[in-house]
Write an enzyme that holds these catalytic residues in place. Structure first.
Site, PDB file in Angstrom:
ATOM      1  N   GLY A 203       2.879   4.027   2.578  1.00  0.00           N
ATOM      2  CA  GLY A 203       3.754   3.731   0.740  1.00  0.00           C
ATOM      3  C   GLY A 203       2.208   2.999  -0.275  1.00  0.00           C
ATOM      4  O   GLY A 203       1.578   2.839   0.145  1.00  0.00           O
ATOM      5  N   ASN A 204       3.009   2.702  -1.025  1.00  0.00           N
ATOM      6  CA  ASN A 204       2.048   1.866  -1.967  1.00  0.00           C
ATOM      7  C   ASN A 204       3.189   1.156  -3.222  1.00  0.00           C
ATOM      8  O   ASN A 204       4.281   0.671  -3.187  1.00  0.00           O
ATOM      9  CB  ASN A 204       1.157   2.612  -3.039  1.00  0.00           C
ATOM     10  N   ARG A 205       2.983   0.572  -3.741  1.00  0.00           N
ATOM     11  CA  ARG A 205       4.122  -0.718  -4.386  1.00  0.00           C
ATOM     12  C   ARG A 205       4.569  -0.533  -5.477  1.00  0.00           C
ATOM     13  O   ARG A 205       5.540  -1.058  -5.984  1.00  0.00           O
ATOM     14  CB  ARG A 205       3.156  -2.387  -4.433  1.00  0.00           C
TER      15      ARG A 205
END
Ligand code: CTP
Length: 403
Positions: A203-205
């Site tokens: 995933g990512n932020r």
């Protein structure tokens, strides 16, 4: 009229009043006695350029509380504490603000500010629901860092966002009222998640806040909005869920997001890809949870995902505007613009909104700084401030680009 109640966020209301005055409005500030412990009468008087009192017993001949309420075209209460919200819900009028609020027939917009626990308390929620039922606009609260060092919903919205909602409440968003009416827009928001196995993902932020702000700004300005949400926290979506012009669709992976956006963009006049899409996904997704017992996992083979926005731009219909986002960690301003121009060309989009990110910059925060790059590589707009302010600047640029 601006009512101010006893919360530390009162200092931000000074800025709110200043902005209203700058826009040419005649503002009377009505602070509660408690509010004056945070910001005093001289500040309110010099900022608003009007006399300030908290007493119902001054100017008795003019029946001040009735006059103030009757004269106001709009009443903003910022910050609105849990106590004031409770008093408003009960119709209590034990000070000038309380009496004015009962005497007014103008639209009322309140900007709650309190600790998360107080906001979530069933009593506060019931009071807020009662006020909403009576037509009061509840602007916020925002999600973020609070005074005690904790964080969560309870922070007062930024002044420009309160003003935007206030103008929507009185049926005009400054010069922007209804300027997107008749347009269909598709906005993607949040971060995609690419599964590794049933419990893990890449995933990512991205929090989804900027994408949701874009969807809400468009809807407030009259557009019909399809919001395709990858991973976005439920509380970030709250206002969008309630907005009558926003329809939300959920997507998990880049492939799902791509499918939803291709479907939505078939109908959309403007497509905004604000989602943080994973460029790669695991080549294989394990059916069962990967365990250490079954052998160490030191490598994950990745395959590239399709570039969704490039695909949408390539299939663009005449008159359709495609907007992409870029999050960059540049060496300097020139490097930022160079990278952005190359990226805009590579993706073939009409506009590219670039914002600088870093370990401390851009992601979960309420604020953002962005530039909008147009078709000739020119900087069409620079915006800095709340994600809502950036969203409005992006839509201004979209309108300018569409001619
Ligand atoms: N995007 C997309 N599909 C992807 C990846 C990104 O549509 N598979 C979109 C994003 O929604 C965003 C824009 O492309 O609007 C920018 O993506 P970014 O990852 O910054 O650009 P890349 O081309 O992947 O370049 P970089 O090497 O800088 O990551």
């Amino acid at each position: 009229m601006v009512g101010v109640t006893g919360g530390i966020a009162a200092y931000k209301t000074v800025h709110l009043v200043r902005m209203l005055i700058k826009e040419g409005h005649d503002v009377t500030v009505v602070p509660t006695a408690d509010a004056l412990r945070f910001v005093g009468v001289p500040t309110w008087e010099s900022i608003s350029r009007n006399p300030v009192t908290t007493s119902v017993h001054e100017d008795v001949a003019q029946v001040r509380h009735v006059a103030l309420g009757q004269r106001a075209e709009l009443v903003i209460v910022a910050p609105a504490t849990a106590n004031t919200i409770a008093k408003m819900a009960a119709g209590l009028a034990d000070d000038l603000l309380g009496t004015t609020l009962l005497a007014t027939t103008a639209p009322v917009v309140i900007a709650p500010a309190m600790h998360t626990e107080m906001w979530r308390h069933p009593a506060t929620q019931a009071n807020v629901a009662a006020l909403r039922d009576r037509g009061v606009t509840i602007a916020g609260p925002a999600d973020g860092e609070l005074t005690g060092g904790d964080s969560g919903p309870g922070r007062m919205l930024e002044p420009e966002d309160i003003i935007a909602q206030a103008f929507t409440a009185i049926g005009r968003s400054g010069d922007r009222a209804g300027d997107l009416a008749g347009l269909r827009v598709a906005v993607s928001a949040g971060g995609t998640r690419e599964p590794i196995d049933p419990v893990r993902f890449l995933g990512n932020r991205s929090s989804g806040r900027q994408g949701v702000a874009l969807a809400l700004a468009a809807a407030d300005r009259g557009a019909e909005v399809a919001l395709v949400a990858a991973h976005v926290e439920t509380r970030v979506l709250e206002d969008a869920v309630r907005h009558p012009l926003v329809r939300i669709e959920h997507a998990g992976t880049a492939a799902e997001l791509g499918e939803a956006m291709r479907r939505e963009s078939a109908e959309a006049d403007v497509v905004v890809m604000a989602a943080a899409v994973a460029d790669y996904r695991p080549a294989q997704v394990a059916e069962a949870k990967l365990t250490k017992e079954a052998g160490p996992l030191t490598r994950i083979e990745l395959v590239e995902n399709d570039d969704i926005v490039a695909g949408l731009a390539a299939a663009r219909r005449p008159g359709q505007t495609i907007v992409a986002f870029a999050a960059e960690t540049p060496a300097d301003e020139d490097d930022l613009l160079d990278r952005t121009r190359r990226k805009r060309e590579r993706k073939g989009v009409d506009l590219l909104v670039v914002n600088e990110v870093g370990w401390e910059l851009g992601f979960e925060s309420a604020d953002n700084t962005a530039q909008v790059i147009g078709g000739r590589g020119d900087v069409l707009a620079r915006a800095s401030g709340s994600k809502r302010a950036v969203a409005d600047a992006v839509w201004d640029a979209v309108i300018a680009a569409r001619g």
